[in-house]
Design a protein around this motif. Structure first.
Motif, mmCIF file in Angstrom:
data_model
loop_
_atom_site.group_PDB
_atom_site.id
_atom_site.type_symbol
_atom_site.label_atom_id
_atom_site.label_comp_id
_atom_site.label_asym_id
_atom_site.label_seq_id
_atom_site.Cartn_x
_atom_site.Cartn_y
_atom_site.Cartn_z
ATOM 1 N N LEU A 1 -7.656 -4.682 -1.382
ATOM 2 C CA LEU A 1 -7.293 -3.618 -2.307
ATOM 3 C C LEU A 1 -8.278 -3.610 -3.473
ATOM 4 O O LEU A 1 -8.897 -4.618 -3.796
ATOM 5 C CB LEU A 1 -5.873 -3.816 -2.843
ATOM 6 N N ASP B 1 -3.333 4.769 -3.342
ATOM 7 C CA ASP B 1 -3.932 3.482 -3.677
ATOM 8 C C ASP B 1 -5.388 3.445 -3.228
ATOM 9 O O ASP B 1 -5.758 4.017 -2.195
ATOM 10 C CB ASP B 1 -3.166 2.343 -3.006
ATOM 11 N N LEU C 1 0.820 -1.212 0.000
ATOM 12 C CA LEU C 1 0.000 0.000 0.000
ATOM 13 C C LEU C 1 0.853 1.259 0.000
ATOM 14 O O LEU C 1 1.857 1.348 0.701
ATOM 15 C CB LEU C 1 -0.917 -0.003 1.229
#
Length: 394
Positions: A135, A112, A108
């Motif tokens: 994610l 992001d 990360l």
């Protein structure tokens, strides 16, 4: 000059997509192929009607009451915390602090996109609280899908468009019919065969066009599917596979208690070999047709032997292709097995590993059987050898 031969419909030779002249086919061969496929189609439609799920698919609730999934953007990463602590905000400017495992420190970065589960503030003292879920990988995956679609259309043109449409039909068919039918406990072998047959009727004609050559490949595919399904039913019983070794098996049993986990495994084995089976049957049918176009005087036995020479090469490459596909998908499991203190035989016959091995073996046997079957059907259905016409002297 030799005169051109005409088929029973009075048409001369024309050039197909392969660049070779089309092979004229008699009405008897057409009647055999399309009659057989009509019977198979009727059986498939009856199977769809009988097995079609009647109820609604159970819904797996993954968020507690009052919570919601939201997409947020990482604004800062604190690598000095005990766990990786990140700050994230949504489109409205609401900022939350999320703790997650230290393994995400190298993954990360600010900017992001992540997906978090935002809890009900009334349950957390009015403080915005979020739990890291995953994610956001959608945009790069969509980009790869678009690149693939464009490349397929540019290289394969109309056939590529048919293949892409067929892929969409396959996904919709499995989600609308196969998954609900298995969840309701319908007979797994019947569901697997009906699903595969229905998809093959659509996919082959969409991707390869309506022709006797494609229909011959479809006949070989259906024969290979039947053999694969029967073998999968025997193998899952003989090896005592339960379908319980997967990490999601217990959740599935709780959510859909009527579903047969061994049956789901059986259906997955049949569907897993469908793509490779389709590939080899199309290749074998095309090989026989091309050989007839190039050698009009060749005997049917010579066509079969020539097709099998192509088939043997295809078998040699496809079998290890299937094995590597499963090996790559299960690589973390393979690594754990390699580091285990159990004997090799014990680990290979343990539940989850055995499922992968049986899936590979059944799929490989099915495609190996489909190659001589399709080649033989194609060699019988192409027109017989033509005698060379000798020009009249004088």
């Amino acid at each position: 000059m030799p005169t051109s031969r005409h088929d029973g419909h009075g048409h001369g030779h024309s050039h197909g997509s392969s660049g070779l002249p089309d092979v004229p086919v008699g009405p008897r061969a057409r009647a055999v192929v399309y009659g057989s496929l009509l019977v198979a189609l009727v059986v498939t439609v009856i199977g769809l009607i009988v097995l079609w799920p009647r109820g609604e698919l159970p819904v797996l609730q993954t968020a507690p009451d009052g919570a919601s999934y939201q997409r947020m953007t990482v604004t800062a990463v604190d690598p000095d915390s005990a766990d990786a602590t990140i700050s994230a905000e949504d489109g409205a400017g609401t900022t939350v602090t999320v703790q997650l495992g230290a393994e995400y420190l190298d993954v990360l970065h600010p900017g992001d996109a992540i997906r978090v589960l935002v809890l009900d503030p009334t349950l957390t003292g009015g403080t915005p609280t979020a739990i890291f879920v995953d994610l956001v990988r959608g945009p790069p995956m969509l980009l790869m899908a678009l690149v693939l679609g464009v490349l397929v259309l540019v290289v394969a043109r109309l056939r590529g468009l048919g293949a892409l449409l067929g892929l969409a039909v396959s996904v919709v068919g499995v989600l609308w019919f196969t998954v609900p039918a298995l969840a309701e406990g319908r007979p797994a072998l019947a569901v697997a065969l009906v699903t595969s047959a229905a998809l093959m009727f659509v996919l082959l004609y969409l991707a390869h066009g309506v022709s006797l050559r494609t229909s011959t490949a479809l006949l070989g595919t259906l024969g290979g599917l039947l053999a694969t399904g029967l073998l999968a039913a025997w193998a899952t019983g003989a090896t005592h596979l339960t379908g319980l070794s997967g990490e999601n098996a217990l959740d599935l049993r709780q959510l859909a208690p009527e579903a047969n986990l061994r049956g789901i495994l059986l259906c997955g084995i049949v569907l897993a070999g469908l793509g490779v089976l389709n590939d080899v049957t199309i290749t074998q049918a095309a090989a026989v047709w091309e050989m007839r176009a190039l050698s009009p005087a060749a005997a049917r036995w010579d066509l079969f032997r020539g097709g099998m020479r192509v088939g043997r090469d295809h078998i040699a490459s496809t079998v290890y292709t299937v094995a590597f596909a499963y090996l790559g998908a299960a690589l973390p499991l393979v690594m754990l097995v390699a580091m285990s203190d159990r004997t090799l035989l014990d680990t290979l016959t343990s539940g989850e590993i055995a499922e992968e091995i049986v899936r590979t073996l059944v799929g490989s046997i099915g495609l190996v059987l489909a190659i001589p079957l399709t080649t033989a059907v194609a060699a019988v259905l192409v027109p017989g050898p033509q005698r060379a016409e000798v020009p009249a002297v004088g």
